[in-house]
Design an enzyme around this catalytic site. Sequence first.
Site, short mmCIF file in Angstrom:
data_model
loop_
_atom_site.label_atom_id
_atom_site.label_comp_id
_atom_site.label_asym_id
_atom_site.label_seq_id
_atom_site.Cartn_x
_atom_site.Cartn_y
_atom_site.Cartn_z
N ARG A 26 0.81 -1.49 -0.53
CA ARG A 26 -0.47 0.05 -0.08
C ARG A 26 0.98 1.68 0.28
NH1 ARG A 26 -2.73 -1.07 5.42
NH2 ARG A 26 -0.40 -1.07 6.63
N ASN A 51 7.55 24.64 11.17
CA ASN A 51 8.05 25.30 10.28
C ASN A 51 7.66 24.81 8.72
OD1 ASN A 51 7.68 27.50 11.45
ND2 ASN A 51 9.74 27.82 11.84
N HIS A 64 21.42 30.31 8.57
CA HIS A 64 20.82 31.46 9.45
C HIS A 64 21.11 31.41 11.65
CE1 HIS A 64 17.81 31.57 6.63
NE2 HIS A 64 18.48 33.23 6.17
N LYS A 73 17.29 22.89 15.86
CA LYS A 73 15.85 22.19 15.29
C LYS A 73 15.96 20.81 14.36
CE LYS A 73 16.26 27.33 13.34
NZ LYS A 73 17.17 28.19 12.76
N TYR A 133 10.70 22.31 9.84
CA TYR A 133 11.49 21.90 10.66
C TYR A 133 10.71 21.92 12.12
CZ TYR A 133 12.83 26.83 9.53
OH TYR A 133 12.55 27.85 9.07
N ASP A 172 19.86 37.40 2.39
CA ASP A 172 21.84 36.18 2.11
C ASP A 172 22.56 36.80 1.79
OD1 ASP A 172 19.82 34.74 4.48
OD2 ASP A 172 19.29 33.32 2.86
#
Length: 185
Positions: A26, A51, A64, A73, A133, A172
């Site tokens: 399945r 998120n 970041h 995270k 995350y 960035d």
Amino acid sequence: MGKITVTTCEIEGLCIIEPTVFKDERGYFVETYNQNDMKQAGLDMEFVQDNQSMSSKGVLRGLHFQKQYPQGKLVRVIRGSVFDVAVDLREQSKTFGKWFGVELSAENMKQFYVPKGFAHGYLVLSDEAEFCYKCTDFYHPGDEGGLLWNDPEIGVQWPIEEGMKVTLNDRDSQWKGLSDTFHFK
């Protein structure tokens, strides 16, 4: 049900988590997060926010970090693939400024835990990727810092294919390098 395999990385605190995948005719079933399994593996964190983002091939998000409200995270990819990177920013760490990267994909179902005190970023390798995350603290507007994605002092070996256009947002592309950002080393 739902046992996980945790592999530690060269940088203390980082780990790759592989959940058990139950497959049959399945399709498959997988527990993407089980607090008891995580605690049993020595990963005792509490997540407060989830998120999700979608990006196209060549998009690079990062590197970041949060200044006053650092976040741990737990990251994974649910469609496509990315090269995910963490850079150690813990002031007293013997691996300060070192990086570790891992490919995360919908196919390999690996997850990457990036604790507080790290910069984080990723490069999309597939045509598109959906990235999810969990965070150990809420997002605080104005608290984000960053490092230049291609800072030679850090030396991340991004897997940029020949002809791949790297796409960054304005913020960035403006970050400074490690030595310009952290003056205590």
